[in-house]
Design an enzyme around this catalytic site. Structure first.
Site, PDB file in Angstrom:
ATOM      1  N   TYR A  59     -37.232 -36.291  -9.474  1.00 51.59           N
ATOM      2  CA  TYR A  59     -35.951 -36.221 -10.192  1.00 51.59           C
ATOM      3  C   TYR A  59     -35.031 -35.140  -9.640  1.00 51.59           C
ATOM      4  O   TYR A  59     -34.182 -34.617 -10.362  1.00 51.59           O
ATOM      5  CB  TYR A  59     -36.171 -36.023 -11.694  1.00 51.59           C
ATOM      6  N   HIS A  91     -10.253 -35.539  -5.007  1.00 53.39           N
ATOM      7  CA  HIS A  91     -10.298 -34.937  -6.341  1.00 53.39           C
ATOM      8  C   HIS A  91     -11.007 -35.850  -7.333  1.00 53.39           C
ATOM      9  O   HIS A  91     -10.654 -37.012  -7.463  1.00 53.39           O
ATOM     10  CB  HIS A  91      -8.866 -34.639  -6.788  1.00 53.39           C
ATOM     11  N   ASP A 123     -33.231 -38.229  -2.939  1.00 52.69           N
ATOM     12  CA  ASP A 123     -34.515 -38.075  -2.268  1.00 52.69           C
ATOM     13  C   ASP A 123     -34.842 -39.293  -1.401  1.00 52.69           C
ATOM     14  O   ASP A 123     -34.105 -40.277  -1.378  1.00 52.69           O
ATOM     15  CB  ASP A 123     -35.624 -37.795  -3.280  1.00 52.69           C
TER      16      ASP A 123
END
Length: 129
Positions: free
Chosen positions: A121, A20, A28
């Site tokens: 990104y 949790h 990448d």
């Protein structure tokens, strides 16, 4: 023997430890190494697999409460790429923040899955519910 879903034992072992509010990074091929956290590198070649390949396999078995992504993603990618990511996110809450702020989240993650993705990104931090 597993025959569907995620088959990589290292990825399975990593995600089994997420609890949790813990976070996990899906990155990448060029994402820097972070010695503070475990990295499972599943890159095969540039573009295989992608961040979204991993996210799409995780989503049915991993309850994601939030996703973080660098805001630079929006200005460096085509509308088609942005749309493809949005479809994979579905209704999961998304926060985009400056890349330098995004990277501050990385050391607190349980681990990092490095893919072959080349999307600028396109890295994600996902938080479990």
């Amino acid at each position: 023997m597993l025959q569907t879903g995620i088959l990589n034992p290292h990825v399975l072992e990593l995600i089994a430890r997420v609890r949790h509010t813990n976070t996990l990074v899906i990155a990448d091929w060029a994402f820097p190494y972070w010695p503070e956290i475990e990295t499972v590198d599943i890159s095969l070649t540039k573009g295989i697999p992608t961040v979204l390949d991993v996210l799409d396999l995780l989503t049915p078995v991993f309850k994601i409460g939030r996703i973080w992504q660098a805001e630079e993603f929006l200005i460096t990618n085509t509308p088609e790429t942005v749309d493809r990511f949005a479809k994979s996110f579905g209704g999961i809450p998304l926060t985009r923040e400056a890349h330098v702020e995004f990277k501050k989240r990385v050391p607190d993650a349980i681990g990092l899955i490095r893919t072959g993705d080349a999307t600028p990104y396109g890295n994600l931090v996902i938080e479990s519910v």
